[in-house]
Design an enzyme around this catalytic site. Structure first.
Site, mmCIF file in Angstrom:
data_model
loop_
_atom_site.group_PDB
_atom_site.id
_atom_site.type_symbol
_atom_site.label_atom_id
_atom_site.label_comp_id
_atom_site.label_asym_id
_atom_site.label_seq_id
_atom_site.Cartn_x
_atom_site.Cartn_y
_atom_site.Cartn_z
ATOM 1 C CG ASP A 26 -1.631 1.137 1.203
ATOM 2 O OD1 ASP A 26 -2.781 1.549 0.226
ATOM 3 O OD2 ASP A 26 -2.224 1.754 2.245
ATOM 4 C CG ASP A 28 -2.258 7.417 0.192
ATOM 5 O OD1 ASP A 28 -1.260 8.499 0.705
ATOM 6 O OD2 ASP A 28 -2.860 7.732 -0.247
ATOM 7 C CG ASP A 225 -2.120 2.314 6.044
ATOM 8 O OD1 ASP A 225 -2.209 2.051 5.253
ATOM 9 O OD2 ASP A 225 -2.332 3.401 7.242
#
Length: 342
Positions: A26, A28, A225
């Site tokens: 991922d 961001d 995250d």
């Protein structure tokens, strides 16, 4: 990884960059935040790549094209090409192309990334519900997307045109804080029409399919995250995952995670790719990891010992997830987390 109830994080005797052929990262909250590289990300990724691990960047953000994302990564010091980037725009474009004739018109509610992805699949983006579209597609269009675009989507959907969405993330990180994401815009159209879109992005299977097709990964590791997109997407795809604590997920959310949100591995940041992961073992009524032991009491999680904070968190996860079983753990872990500085 089996999709049964996960009762503890896993250990790995090898560095994760050696145990897995491809990292599906991922962006961001993992690689960058607010446009700037997260601490240790650049060096960690360079080391993993030099050791032979293939790095792919997988994002639900449908606004930016793969070329734009790769250029941004390169500016940060991360060697990347457009072919290394997989977006939800690409996933939803394939989903639409499988459902409508080649060359079909698609009403575009979104930005340039979605426009490029549609054209890559031989579809023709149009701007009006009166352009006889075969499908409506909605993707994040940035803060400049005009309200009237939602009206065009509603006109077409109410005429029976099938509706697709790149993803349904309600929020998106920005340099100034958390902003409304594509999911918030999708809700506007859903409320106005009563319809439900076909969704492509994480955590749903079309995104995992797109990622595997584009990367050719044989033994991938999802790195993210967010529990409800990255980790759930790995769970749905039946592959292992690494949660890094550089984004939106905190210790309390991790302890309370239901089975589909429980990562295989947990680490502070992307340096976790370059190391093994300690084993979590049963000890009496609880679990041990490194110098820590954790048990589930009547109403709270109890932590004992000393050592690396992350080892304590992993032990707490084992106790919490076992206590939670098929559901989220509801035991108080606040004091234990505070002791770990989490």
């Amino acid at each position: 990884m089996s999709q049964g109830v996960r009762t503890r994080p896993e250990g790995s005797g090898q560095a994760l960059s050696e145990a897995y052929d491809t990292a599906l990262l991922d962006l961001d909250g993992v690689v960058y935040a607010g446009g700037d590289a997260i601490a240790h990300a650049v060096d960690s990724l360079a080391t993993a790549r030099a050791g032979g691990m293939h790095l792919a960047y997988v994002t639900n953000n449908a606004l930016r094209t793969p070329d734009t994302v790769a250029a941004h990564l390169t500016e940060l010091g991360i060697a990347a090409q457009a072919a290394d980037v997989v977006t939800s725009a690409q996933a939803v474009a394939r989903l639409i192309a499988d459902s409508v004739p080649s060359g079909a018109r698609v009403l575009l509610i979104g930005g340039e990334g979605l426009r490029v992805a549609l054209r890559e699949r031989g579809l023709v983006p149009v701007e009006s519900a009166d352009d006889d579209p075969a499908a409506v597609v909605q993707g994040y269009g940035g803060p400049e997307l005009q309200w009237g675009r939602f009206a065009e989507a509603c006109y077409a959907i109410r005429r029976g045109v099938p509706w697709f969405a790149s993803n349904t993330d309600l929020t998106i990180p920005s340099a100034r804080g958390i902003a409304p994401g594509n999911g918030a815009a999708v809700e506007v159209v859903r409320i106005a029409t009563g319809a439900e879109p076909q969704v492509a992005g994480k955590p749903l299977p079309p995104m995992h399919r797109e990622t595997i097709l584009r990367t050719g990964a044989k033994h991938p590791l999802v790195v993210g995250d967010r529990l409800d997109t990255d980790i759930e997407g790995a769970f749905n795809g039946g592959v292992d995952s690494l949660l890094v604590l550089t984004g939106v997920t905190d210790g309390a959310q991790l302890l309370a995670a239901p089975p589909q949100h429980r990562p295989t591995f947990v680490d502070a940041d992307l340096r976790g790719l370059l190391t093994g992961q300690p084993e979590i073992t049963r000890e009496g009524d609880g679990f041990r990891c490194g110098g820590w032991t954790a048990t589930a009491g009547a109403d709270r999680l109890e932590l004992g010992g000393d050592g690396a904070a992350l080892d304590g968190l992993r032990a707490l996860c084992a106790a919490a997830w076992t206590a939670g079983g098929e559901s989220a753990c509801e035991l108080d872990g606040g004091k234990a987390l505070a002791r770990l500085g989490l």
